[in-house]
Write a protein that holds these residues in place. Structure first.
Motif, PDB file in Angstrom:
ATOM      1  N   LEU A   1      41.680  13.601  18.443  1.00  0.00           N
ATOM      2  CA  LEU A   1      40.773  14.436  17.650  1.00  0.00           C
ATOM      3  C   LEU A   1      39.602  14.912  18.491  1.00  0.00           C
ATOM      4  CD1 LEU A   1      40.739  12.386  14.347  1.00  0.00           C
ATOM      5  CD2 LEU A   1      41.873  14.549  14.755  1.00  0.00           C
ATOM      6  N   PHE A   2      39.083  14.008  19.330  1.00  0.00           N
ATOM      7  CA  PHE A   2      37.945  14.382  20.166  1.00  0.00           C
ATOM      8  C   PHE A   2      38.335  15.465  21.160  1.00  0.00           C
ATOM      9  CE2 PHE A   2      35.185  13.602  23.885  1.00  0.00           C
ATOM     10  CZ  PHE A   2      33.989  13.913  23.281  1.00  0.00           C
ATOM     11  N   THR A   3      39.512  15.308  21.778  1.00  0.00           N
ATOM     12  CA  THR A   3      39.978  16.323  22.728  1.00  0.00           C
ATOM     13  C   THR A   3      40.135  17.664  22.030  1.00  0.00           C
ATOM     14  OG1 THR A   3      41.235  14.579  23.777  1.00  0.00           O
ATOM     15  CG2 THR A   3      41.756  16.816  24.430  1.00  0.00           C
ATOM     16  N   MET A   4      40.758  17.648  20.847  1.00  0.00           N
ATOM     17  CA  MET A   4      40.965  18.894  20.115  1.00  0.00           C
ATOM     18  C   MET A   4      39.625  19.540  19.784  1.00  0.00           C
ATOM     19  SD  MET A   4      43.855  20.040  19.600  1.00  0.00           S
ATOM     20  CE  MET A   4      45.570  19.680  19.669  1.00  0.00           C
ATOM     21  N   PHE A   5      38.720  18.740  19.236  1.00  0.00           N
ATOM     22  CA  PHE A   5      37.431  19.297  18.808  1.00  0.00           C
ATOM     23  C   PHE A   5      36.687  19.897  19.990  1.00  0.00           C
ATOM     24  CE2 PHE A   5      32.852  18.729  18.278  1.00  0.00           C
ATOM     25  CZ  PHE A   5      32.648  19.498  17.165  1.00  0.00           C
ATOM     26  N   MET A   6      36.575  19.111  21.059  1.00  0.00           N
ATOM     27  CA  MET A   6      35.756  19.572  22.170  1.00  0.00           C
ATOM     28  C   MET A   6      36.390  20.763  22.879  1.00  0.00           C
ATOM     29  SD  MET A   6      33.069  17.970  22.002  1.00  0.00           S
ATOM     30  CE  MET A   6      32.148  18.238  23.506  1.00  0.00           C
ATOM     31  N   SER A   7      37.721  20.736  23.067  1.00  0.00           N
ATOM     32  CA  SER A   7      38.318  21.859  23.794  1.00  0.00           C
ATOM     33  C   SER A   7      38.246  23.131  22.960  1.00  0.00           C
ATOM     34  CB  SER A   7      39.745  21.534  24.235  1.00  0.00           C
ATOM     35  OG  SER A   7      40.473  21.010  23.175  1.00  0.00           O
ATOM     36  N   ILE A   8      38.456  23.021  21.643  1.00  0.00           N
ATOM     37  CA  ILE A   8      38.341  24.222  20.806  1.00  0.00           C
ATOM     38  C   ILE A   8      36.897  24.712  20.798  1.00  0.00           C
ATOM     39  CG2 ILE A   8      38.508  25.087  18.450  1.00  0.00           C
ATOM     40  CD1 ILE A   8      40.863  23.197  18.063  1.00  0.00           C
ATOM     41  N   ALA A   9      35.956  23.777  20.707  1.00  0.00           N
ATOM     42  CA  ALA A   9      34.547  24.190  20.707  1.00  0.00           C
ATOM     43  C   ALA A   9      34.187  24.877  22.010  1.00  0.00           C
ATOM     44  CB  ALA A   9      33.648  22.974  20.477  1.00  0.00           C
ATOM     45  N   PHE A  10      34.682  24.341  23.129  1.00  0.00           N
ATOM     46  CA  PHE A  10      34.386  24.964  24.427  1.00  0.00           C
ATOM     47  C   PHE A  10      35.018  26.349  24.521  1.00  0.00           C
ATOM     48  CE2 PHE A  10      33.267  20.812  26.529  1.00  0.00           C
ATOM     49  CZ  PHE A  10      31.999  21.218  26.891  1.00  0.00           C
ATOM     50  N   MET A  11      36.286  26.456  24.084  1.00  0.00           N
ATOM     51  CA  MET A  11      36.961  27.766  24.148  1.00  0.00           C
ATOM     52  C   MET A  11      36.230  28.775  23.284  1.00  0.00           C
ATOM     53  SD  MET A  11      40.962  26.987  24.039  1.00  0.00           S
ATOM     54  CE  MET A  11      41.177  25.254  23.935  1.00  0.00           C
ATOM     55  N   ASN A  12      35.842  28.355  22.075  1.00  0.00           N
ATOM     56  CA  ASN A  12      35.108  29.258  21.182  1.00  0.00           C
ATOM     57  C   ASN A  12      33.789  29.685  21.802  1.00  0.00           C
ATOM     58  OD1 ASN A  12      37.132  28.812  19.400  1.00  0.00           O
ATOM     59  ND2 ASN A  12      35.945  27.571  17.981  1.00  0.00           N
ATOM     60  N   SER A  13      33.101  28.710  22.435  1.00  0.00           N
ATOM     61  CA  SER A  13      31.799  29.044  22.997  1.00  0.00           C
ATOM     62  C   SER A  13      31.934  29.949  24.212  1.00  0.00           C
ATOM     63  CB  SER A  13      31.040  27.776  23.383  1.00  0.00           C
ATOM     64  OG  SER A  13      31.279  26.757  22.467  1.00  0.00           O
ATOM     65  N   PHE A  14      32.984  29.740  24.995  1.00  0.00           N
ATOM     66  CA  PHE A  14      33.208  30.653  26.125  1.00  0.00           C
ATOM     67  C   PHE A  14      33.395  32.077  25.620  1.00  0.00           C
ATOM     68  CE2 PHE A  14      34.713  27.058  28.965  1.00  0.00           C
ATOM     69  CZ  PHE A  14      33.564  27.103  29.723  1.00  0.00           C
ATOM     70  N   GLY A  15      33.970  32.196  24.428  1.00  0.00           N
ATOM     71  CA  GLY A  15      34.164  33.511  23.848  1.00  0.00           C
ATOM     72  C   GLY A  15      32.862  34.224  23.539  1.00  0.00           C
ATOM     73  N   LEU A  16      31.767  33.463  23.483  1.00  0.00           N
ATOM     74  CA  LEU A  16      30.480  34.096  23.205  1.00  0.00           C
ATOM     75  C   LEU A  16      29.967  34.867  24.414  1.00  0.00           C
ATOM     76  CD1 LEU A  16      28.706  31.188  21.328  1.00  0.00           C
ATOM     77  CD2 LEU A  16      29.560  33.281  20.346  1.00  0.00           C
ATOM     78  N   LEU A  17      30.407  34.488  25.608  1.00  0.00           N
ATOM     79  CA  LEU A  17      29.982  35.224  26.795  1.00  0.00           C
ATOM     80  C   LEU A  17      30.603  36.621  26.738  1.00  0.00           C
ATOM     81  CD1 LEU A  17      30.660  32.397  29.391  1.00  0.00           C
ATOM     82  CD2 LEU A  17      28.475  33.013  28.377  1.00  0.00           C
ATOM     83  N   PRO A  18      29.789  37.656  26.942  1.00  0.00           N
ATOM     84  CA  PRO A  18      30.289  39.014  26.718  1.00  0.00           C
ATOM     85  C   PRO A  18      31.463  39.396  27.621  1.00  0.00           C
ATOM     86  CG  PRO A  18      27.921  38.993  26.932  1.00  0.00           C
ATOM     87  CD  PRO A  18      28.386  37.638  27.283  1.00  0.00           C
ATOM     88  N   TRP A  19      31.501  38.860  28.833  1.00  0.00           N
ATOM     89  CA  TRP A  19      32.571  39.267  29.738  1.00  0.00           C
ATOM     90  C   TRP A  19      33.809  38.383  29.602  1.00  0.00           C
ATOM     91  CZ3 TRP A  19      27.988  36.970  31.160  1.00  0.00           C
ATOM     92  CH2 TRP A  19      28.093  35.670  31.615  1.00  0.00           C
ATOM     93  N   ALA A  20      33.669  37.287  28.832  1.00  0.00           N
ATOM     94  CA  ALA A  20      34.760  36.324  28.793  1.00  0.00           C
ATOM     95  C   ALA A  20      35.723  36.637  27.644  1.00  0.00           C
ATOM     96  CB  ALA A  20      34.198  34.918  28.608  1.00  0.00           C
TER      97      ALA A  20
END
Lengths: 170, 356, 70
Positions: free
Chosen positions: B181-200
């Motif tokens: 659960l921790f791996t899922m939560f953190m990796s999804i959160a990181f992927m989502n947050s990377f999406g906030l970068l305009p070029w990413a």
């Protein structure tokens, strides 16, 4: 511009990509489950148990200290009441002794006074007797002088005595 | 004093956001101009690409193809980029899809921008876990209090997943599932947050990624399913015989809708956020083309303000969707792994526990 | 025709989701007014439920996108 998924637009499932993701996720999950997470979980759980145990120990110690202080308080109260009792007893004793002494002293004083009174009475009596004798003698002497052996001593004596008795009666 | 510095930080943050957003908007527009007649390319920003933008430069990713030629031979070809693949003469570009000149494609194993950002998400989590792990090994955090922002942040998320997600839903067996659960939560959160970068690129704004994640949850659910879980699907207890047969398809459909909903929810949330921002920023360029410069300038004020607000919302959604994905995974696993009360084994278990 | 359907569908989806989230917000605000001390829990539950409704709405939105693109 090159869409890899152009055939189905945004909603197509790309098998090759899915295989890549599945492989990387499996590897990553295995590493996380086998190597990365267990030590961290253990460390955190260890810390938590330690904290919980020390909290419990502190609680136990607190309870003990409270019990001890309660005991102390109890002992103190007991000692206080004992001291109070002792003081009261002592005061009672003192009172009693004082009363006794006073009573005794009073008695003695009374006794002494009575003794003195009795002595005085006695002295008075003896003085009276002596005085009576003296008066009688004086009277006899004076009478003898006056009468000059006109009368014998015995008759005079009797006369004077009667007279004095009459005197004391009156 | 603290308040002062806070407002300063906020001001700085907003200024940064404005600058970044304006920059990204112009780069999107520049992209679009070259490639199509539309002033802004909405789908291009959420679609997967064969390149990955790194400080404004496009790095083309290698292409790997498993394909079958006319003679029926399976072939595996690798090229350093799409251009090389086309230059080799074996592949052509038909409507942006790379197809072999002769024969057909079996599986396209090409690396894509979404795959790179998926790896970035996992890598960021790996770095975080390695950092935290080394700290705990040294004794910081295990014997003493945790130190530093990163370790504290790690603990906040870890304890949140363990205490708020795993424990209430999984009962006594929660320990086994916490790493998953921790791996899922953190990796999804990181992927989502990377999406906030305009070029990413947002890896989770891709149905393939979310589908694979949901399939993993599905598999974990089924493998941790008890006898009871299967009994509920194929032989529903406590109902008449006819209803038992009626329940089989219903339960089977329910089995597969859960991960399907999981995948679609995450995908749609992440994609819609991205599309919304591009559409609102795109208004500037649409107005520029239709009504001229001045209209575009006035619209840009409105667009940028709305976009900054949307960005804050997206930050919230990025964490929230990761949480919802993890929470629902935990709920599904918990439902499957639960031993029901009418189960005799369960009762014995309780008695055994009590006797110990 | 597909575009028209997509537009109408997206509108209806937005209406449904709006009603749903509005009801959640109403319930949450009333509960917080009744029990201000439980506001943190209520807020968490509210956000979670709103996210579920949003998910359902986005299912509809996806169908609309498919219609519009196909």
């Amino acid at each position: 511009m090159l869409y890899l998924l152009a055939s189905g637009g945004l909603l197509s499932f790309n098998t090759g990509f899915a295989i890549w993701i599945a492989i990387s996720l499996v590897v990553f999950l295995l590493i996380m489950m086998k190597f990365a997470m267990p030590p961290i979980m253990q460390a955190l759980e260890g810390r938590e148990t330690k904290i919980r145990e020390s909290l419990e120990a502190a609680e136990v110690a607190l309870a003990k200290a409270e019990a001890i202080s309660k005991d102390n308080e109890k002992a103190l109260r007991e000692a206080e009441s004992k001291a109070h009792q002792i003081r009261k007893e002592a005061m009672d004793d003192a009172e009693r002794i004082r009363n006794e002494r006073v009573a005794k002293a009073k008695d003695e004083a009374e006794q002494i006074i009575e003794q003195a009174k009795a002595d005085i009475e006695q002295e008075k009596q003896s003085a009276l007797v002596t005085l009576r004798k003296e008066v009688a003698n004086l009277a006899i002497q004076s009478a003898t002088m006056i009468l000059d052996a006109e009368l014998d001593v015995e008759k005079n004596q009797k006369l004077v005595d009667n007279y004095i008795n009459d005197l004391t009666k009156n | 004093m603290i308040r002062q510095t806070m407002t300063n930080y906020l001001k700085f943050f907003y200024t940064l956001l404005f600058v970044v957003l304006l920059g990204s908007a112009s780069s999107y527009a520049a992209d679009a101009e070259k490639e199509s007649d539309s002033p802004i390319d909405i789908m291009g920003t959420v679609a997967d690409h064969d390149y990955f933008t790194f400080f404004g430069k496009k790095l083309y990713l290698p292409r790997l193809f498993l394909w079958e030629n006319d003679l029926g031979e399976l072939k595996f070809s690798t090229y350093s980029s799409t251009k090389k693949a086309i230059a080799s003469g074996e592949f052509i570009d038909i409507d942006h899809v790379i197809t072999p000149v002769t024969g057909h494609m079996v599986i396209d194993f090409s690396l894509t921008s979404h795959l790179i950002y998926f790896w970035f998400g996992l890598g960021a989590l790996a770095l975080l876990v390695m950092f935290a792990g080394s700290r705990y090994k040294k004794g910081i955090g295990s014997d003493t209090a945790p130190r530093g922002a990163i370790q504290n942040l790690f603990e906040i998320f870890y304890e949140f997943i363990r205490d708020e997600v795993a424990k209430p839903n999984l009962g006594d067996k929660y320990r086994t599932y916490v790493p998953y659960l921790f791996t899922m939560f953190m990796s999804i959160a990181f992927m989502n947050s990377f999406g906030l970068l305009p070029w990413a690129a947002t890896a989770t704004a891709d149905i393939t990624v979310t589908a694979v994640l949901a399939i993993f949850t599905f598999l974990v659910t089924q493998f941790s399913g008890t006898k009871d879980h299967w009994q509920h699907i194929f032989w529903f207890p406590g109902v008449p015989l006819g209803v038992k047969f009626l329940m089989i398809p219903v339960e089977l459909i329910g089995l597969f809708t859960k991960p399907f909903a999981l995948a679609i929810r995450l995908f749609a949330n992440m994609m819609s956020g991205k599309i919304m921002i591009i559409a609102i920023l795109g208004l500037i360029f649409i107005f520029n083309e239709m009504y001229g410069n001045i209209a575009a300038y006035s619209v840009s004020v409105f667009s940028v303000v709305i976009t900054s607000i949307l960005y804050i919302l997206k930050l919230l959604v990025a964490i929230l969707q990761a949480y919802i994905f993890t929470l629902l995974s935990a709920v599904f696993i918990g439902m499957a792994a639960e031993e029901h009360e009418h189960d005799h084994k369960h009762d014995e278990h309780i008695h055994a526990d009590l006797s110990v | 025709m597909g575009l028209l359907a997509a537009g109408i569908g997206a509108g209806i989806v937005a209406v449904g989701a709006g009603i749903g989230i509005g009801l959640i917000g109403k319930g949450a605000v009333e509960s917080i007014a009744r029990q201000p001390e439980a506001s943190a829990d209520i807020r968490g539950a509210m956000i979670l439920t709103a996210a579920f409704i949003e998910g359902v709405a986005l299912f509809g939105a996806i169908i609309c996108i498919i219609l519009a693109l196909g």
